[in-house]
Design a protein around this motif. Structure first.
Motif, mmCIF file in Angstrom:
data_model
loop_
_atom_site.group_PDB
_atom_site.id
_atom_site.type_symbol
_atom_site.label_atom_id
_atom_site.label_comp_id
_atom_site.label_asym_id
_atom_site.label_seq_id
_atom_site.Cartn_x
_atom_site.Cartn_y
_atom_site.Cartn_z
ATOM 1 N N THR A 92 51.431 112.457 50.391
ATOM 2 C CA THR A 92 51.023 113.865 50.311
ATOM 3 C C THR A 92 52.123 114.741 50.885
ATOM 4 O O THR A 92 52.798 114.358 51.831
ATOM 5 C CB THR A 92 49.742 114.106 51.130
ATOM 6 O OG1 THR A 92 48.741 113.170 50.724
ATOM 7 C CG2 THR A 92 49.205 115.516 50.952
ATOM 8 N N TYR A 93 52.312 115.918 50.272
ATOM 9 C CA TYR A 93 53.163 116.914 50.925
ATOM 10 C C TYR A 93 52.557 118.293 50.701
ATOM 11 O O TYR A 93 51.810 118.535 49.743
ATOM 12 C CB TYR A 93 54.613 116.850 50.419
ATOM 13 C CG TYR A 93 54.872 117.627 49.148
ATOM 14 C CD1 TYR A 93 55.192 118.987 49.202
ATOM 15 C CD2 TYR A 93 54.800 117.025 47.899
ATOM 16 C CE1 TYR A 93 55.418 119.716 48.044
ATOM 17 C CE2 TYR A 93 55.028 117.744 46.738
ATOM 18 C CZ TYR A 93 55.335 119.090 46.819
ATOM 19 O OH TYR A 93 55.544 119.809 45.670
ATOM 20 N N LYS A 119 65.453 120.432 42.757
ATOM 21 C CA LYS A 119 66.430 121.414 43.224
ATOM 22 C C LYS A 119 65.727 122.687 43.702
ATOM 23 O O LYS A 119 66.032 123.217 44.780
ATOM 24 C CB LYS A 119 67.425 121.745 42.116
ATOM 25 C CG LYS A 119 68.468 122.781 42.516
ATOM 26 C CD LYS A 119 69.404 123.100 41.351
ATOM 27 C CE LYS A 119 70.365 124.228 41.714
ATOM 28 N NZ LYS A 119 71.238 124.599 40.555
ATOM 29 N N LEU A 120 64.778 123.173 42.906
ATOM 30 C CA LEU A 120 64.049 124.377 43.313
ATOM 31 C C LEU A 120 63.179 124.093 44.528
ATOM 32 O O LEU A 120 63.126 124.899 45.464
ATOM 33 C CB LEU A 120 63.195 124.896 42.162
ATOM 34 C CG LEU A 120 62.391 126.155 42.502
ATOM 35 C CD1 LEU A 120 63.312 127.355 42.654
ATOM 36 C CD2 LEU A 120 61.316 126.441 41.471
ATOM 37 N N LEU A 121 62.480 122.950 44.536
ATOM 38 C CA LEU A 121 61.617 122.618 45.663
ATOM 39 C C LEU A 121 62.396 122.573 46.972
ATOM 40 O O LEU A 121 61.929 123.056 47.999
ATOM 41 C CB LEU A 121 60.947 121.264 45.440
ATOM 42 C CG LEU A 121 59.657 121.211 44.626
ATOM 43 C CD1 LEU A 121 59.119 119.796 44.644
ATOM 44 C CD2 LEU A 121 58.618 122.187 45.140
ATOM 45 N N LEU A 152 61.578 117.967 52.684
ATOM 46 C CA LEU A 152 61.071 116.985 51.738
ATOM 47 C C LEU A 152 62.054 115.826 51.612
ATOM 48 O O LEU A 152 63.274 116.023 51.637
ATOM 49 C CB LEU A 152 60.861 117.634 50.372
ATOM 50 C CG LEU A 152 59.798 118.726 50.302
ATOM 51 C CD1 LEU A 152 59.803 119.381 48.929
ATOM 52 C CD2 LEU A 152 58.419 118.176 50.613
ATOM 53 N N LEU A 153 61.503 114.618 51.441
ATOM 54 C CA LEU A 153 62.301 113.419 51.253
ATOM 55 C C LEU A 153 62.141 112.921 49.822
ATOM 56 O O LEU A 153 61.350 113.464 49.035
ATOM 57 C CB LEU A 153 61.870 112.345 52.249
ATOM 58 C CG LEU A 153 61.950 112.752 53.733
ATOM 59 C CD1 LEU A 153 61.385 111.645 54.607
ATOM 60 C CD2 LEU A 153 63.374 113.090 54.125
ATOM 61 N N SER A 154 62.875 111.880 49.467
ATOM 62 C CA SER A 154 62.901 111.408 48.084
ATOM 63 C C SER A 154 61.518 111.041 47.572
ATOM 64 O O SER A 154 61.184 111.295 46.405
ATOM 65 C CB SER A 154 63.846 110.213 47.954
ATOM 66 O OG SER A 154 63.438 109.158 48.800
ATOM 67 N N ASP A 201 56.102 114.763 43.384
ATOM 68 C CA ASP A 201 55.990 116.054 42.713
ATOM 69 C C ASP A 201 56.308 115.933 41.230
ATOM 70 O O ASP A 201 55.647 116.573 40.402
ATOM 71 C CB ASP A 201 56.932 117.070 43.361
ATOM 72 C CG ASP A 201 56.731 118.448 42.785
ATOM 73 O OD1 ASP A 201 55.786 119.141 43.204
ATOM 74 O OD2 ASP A 201 57.503 118.827 41.870
ATOM 75 N N THR A 202 57.303 115.134 40.869
ATOM 76 C CA THR A 202 57.642 114.940 39.460
ATOM 77 C C THR A 202 56.462 114.352 38.705
ATOM 78 O O THR A 202 56.161 114.755 37.574
ATOM 79 C CB THR A 202 58.874 114.039 39.326
ATOM 80 O OG1 THR A 202 59.994 114.680 39.942
ATOM 81 C CG2 THR A 202 59.212 113.771 37.865
#
Length: 273
Positions: free
Chosen positions: A182-183, A165-167, A147-149, A155-156
């Motif tokens: 999308t991810y 951190k968990l992701l 995952l990137l920024s 997601d936030t």
């Protein structure tokens, strides 16, 4: 007849085999990596219930700063239910999280657990269903992608608070699929592969990504979908998934941290949100 003694203690990495044995007895899907991640992420907030030194239950907590925390892995072996063990585990976890200053605490409730959570002050938020694609095999695969920024920011927005951190930790053991809007992740499990999370701002990108994800995995797959997300349900049905279980997201605390379930086409995990 000697009186049995209930003892609640912190879970440590030395309990890994013990907790795996507990979850296997109730046919849950966690892998050793999943349990290890919970303990390492929140070393003071995972607990084991013992009766006369025999493990009979477990619970986990996961904090996302002080804004939000999750209670998961709420497990009591069937032969030891209706003895107040679940309530004691829950109260221990709530005390721990409130001691950390957490403002909102959430969990994903089964119909069996919902009455207890209501007694403890939890309120209904929204429901979701577990969908399953049946299969005789359980896929194993190597992690790919990261995952990137921009995916963490997306997601936030969808989840309601930062859980990067968990992701990032979860992604390190998954197949990760990304576009700018999308991810998605495919994760190994002990009894089924797990599709999720999938988060998107753009509905048109979701179905092609999920098609790509499912082409890469054979056998049994679980997929947790918010009831608010009818697009995801339609895609799941088109791929031969069937709804097999209903759960309810619940919260308690000073204020609710409100996410956007319409952007969540697959959830991360009932254990952590």
């Amino acid at each position: 007849m000697p009186q049995t003694q209930l003892h609640i203690r912190q879970m440590t990495l030395s309990d890994l085999d013990c907790v795996m044995s507990l979850k296997d007895q109730v046919a849950w899907n966690q892998t050793p990596d999943d349990i290890r991640r919970l303990i390492e992420y929140e070393p003071g907030g995972c607990f084991v219930a013992e009766i006369d030194d025999i493990p009979v239950g477990a619970i986990s907590t996961t904090t996302y700063g002080t804004a939000l925390a999750w209670i998961g892995m709420m497990l009591v072996l069937p032969d030891f239910r209706r003895r107040g063990i679940a309530k004691t585990l829950m109260q221990t976890s709530l005390d721990y999280l409130r001691g950390r200053g957490v403002e909102c605490i959430k969990l994903d409730a089964t119909p069996l657990g919902q009455p207890l959570y209501e007694q403890l002050g939890f309120h209904s938020e929204w429901g979701f269903q577990r969908w399953e694609r049946a299969g005789d095999s359980v896929a194993s695969f190597s992690p790919t992608g990261k995952l990137l920024s921009e995916q963490f920011e997306l997601d936030t927005l969808a989840f309601g608070t930062n859980r990067s951190k968990l992701l990032a930790s979860v992604a390190s053991s998954c197949r990760v699929f990304t576009t700018k809007s999308t991810y998605g992740m495919l994760r190994p499990g002990s009894i089924a592969a797990y599709l999720g999370p999938v988060v998107s701002r753009t509905e048109s990108e979701v179905e092609p990504m999920i098609n790509e994800m499912l082409v890469t995995v054979a056998g049994r797959v679980f997929w947790d979908i918010p009831i608010a997300n009818k697009v995801a349900e339609e895609i799941a049905a088109a791929h031969g998934f069937q709804p097999v279980r209903q759960l309810l997201r619940m919260w308690t605390g000073q204020r609710n941290v409100v996410g956007r379930p319409q952007l969540q086409f697959a959830l991360l995990d009932p254990t952590t949100g």
